[in-house]
Design a protein around this motif. Structure first.
Motif, short mmCIF file in Angstrom:
data_model
loop_
_atom_site.label_atom_id
_atom_site.label_comp_id
_atom_site.label_asym_id
_atom_site.label_seq_id
_atom_site.Cartn_x
_atom_site.Cartn_y
_atom_site.Cartn_z
N LEU A 164 0.91 -1.34 -0.03
CA LEU A 164 0.20 -0.02 0.03
C LEU A 164 1.03 1.04 -0.07
O LEU A 164 1.37 1.66 0.90
N ALA A 180 -2.77 -0.50 -3.81
CA ALA A 180 -3.60 0.73 -3.15
C ALA A 180 -4.58 0.92 -3.82
O ALA A 180 -5.74 1.67 -3.44
N LEU A 184 -7.69 0.80 -1.21
CA LEU A 184 -8.09 2.06 -0.63
C LEU A 184 -9.57 2.53 -0.99
O LEU A 184 -9.62 2.73 -2.25
N LEU A 189 -7.63 7.02 -0.73
CA LEU A 189 -6.53 7.26 -1.94
C LEU A 189 -6.28 8.77 -2.22
O LEU A 189 -5.27 9.32 -2.62
N THR A 303 -5.76 5.64 7.03
CA THR A 303 -4.55 5.07 6.12
C THR A 303 -3.56 4.48 6.84
O THR A 303 -2.86 3.33 6.86
#
Length: 345
Positions: A164, A180, A184, A189, A303
């Motif tokens: 990621l 990612a 995400l 993102l 995240t």
């Protein structure tokens, strides 16, 4: 914590990655308050976007990186001059010509064809396929609209990796990993892309590439010299330990004379990796602040929280590896993001 939503628009045969295991309470701190999970990241200004007059700057971190690499640049300049002098004696080519070409080659940092070559062959990036571009483009336009930056100046790339992660390189490269893009949610993102945009607008990306490029001849010469020295000592020790001892003393004298003539400049090269890594960690924190200042602090925090479960504990790494790390650990980044996580009245 709710499970991250799958990104829509991917074809059925698009490679999938297994879900990350849930964070363990002993290793992961408490999550941000629930009201941050559903924040709308959309640009509040509608369709009208105001671009900043200055699209790029060079902050203190970028300038500090350049200053740190001045000794490496001077060492590389001496190496290039030496090679140019040999070419002049051998081929009659003026020594100033290859030296001038090397000095001017840094402009390729912003040359689009050179950037694409760098992206494809050195960074191993790929152009997004249509479904990936359909997911990336609106998110990227949202991020650049908030920042007041012309997003069309940059090129979006995909890294075929199961991490990621994302990266900013050269003058216009912005890349995200395939995982990612798949894992995400759009808001997270967008936070990652805002972080990478911060590297570009603050000058971290191009100063990093320039520093690497202009110190490359010096590093290569140092590695060749070290390998030749070790090989020569091994060869002479096979014949006689006395000869090896004499050679070591001779090399020691040459090293001392070189340091004296250059005022100890090569010694700074030994500390350069540690200082450069420290500047790199500071650049990451500044890019986090850039993303948070655009309103992506809660999304970026989410995240980082999700990545804590996969990050090795700092106690697992030695002191040397931590000093050479160019990225701060997630806990440090979360600590610096705390002031952006307080809901606004």
């Amino acid at each position: 914590m709710t499970k991250p939503a799958e990104s829509p628009g991917l074809p059925p045969d698009y490679p999938r990655y297994p879900e990350a295991p849930p964070p363990t309470p002993a290793h992961v701190p408490s999550q941000p308050s629930p009201e941050h999970d559903d924040l709308d990241y959309r640009h509040p200004g509608g369709t009208r976007v105001h671009y900043r007059a200055r699209q790029r700057t060079a902050d203190a971190t970028a300038l500090g990186r350049l200053a740190l690499h001045v000794p490496g640049f001077l060492t590389s300049l001496l190496v290039v001059l030496g090679m140019a002098t040999l070419l002049e004696a051998w081929l009659g080519l003026p020594a100033w010509l290859p030296t001038a070409l090397w000095l001017a080659s840094g402009a390729l940092t912003f040359h689009r064809p050179s950037e694409r070559f760098l992206a494809r062959h050195l960074l191993r990036l790929k152009h997004p396929i249509p479904c990936e571009l359909a997911l990336l483009t609106p998110v990227w336009r949202e991020v650049t609209a908030r920042a007041g930056v012309d997003g069309d100046r940059y090129e979006l790339w995909i890294e075929d990796s199961d991490d990621l992660n994302a990266l900013a390189a050269a003058g216009h490269i912005v890349a995200v990993t395939r995982r990612a893009l798949e894992r995400l949610p759009e808001a997270q993102l967008a936070a990652v892309l805002a972080h990478e945009l911060g590297h570009h607008t603050a000058g971290h990306a191009w100063t990093s590439l320039l520093s690497w490029w202009y110190s490359l001849p010096g590093r290569l010469a140092w590695q060749c010299l070290a390998a030749a020295t070790v090989g020569l000592i091994r060869i002479t020790s096979g014949f006689s330990y006395v000869a090896a001892g004499i050679l070591i003393v001779l090399l020691g004298w040459i090293t001392f004379a070189t340091l004296t003539l250059t005022y100890g400049l090569p010694l700074l090269l030994l500390a350069l990796p540690y200082l450069s890594a420290a500047v790199g960690r500071r650049a990451e924190l500044r890019a986090d602040m850039h993303a948070a200042s655009l309103g992506f602090g809660p999304m970026l925090s989410r995240t980082l929280h999700d990545g804590l479960a996969e990050e090795a504990s700092p106690s697992d790494d030695g002191m040397l590896s931590r000093l050479l790390s160019t990225h701060p650990d997630h806990r440090t980044r979360l600590h610096h993001l705390q002031r952006y996580l307080t809901p606004r009245p």
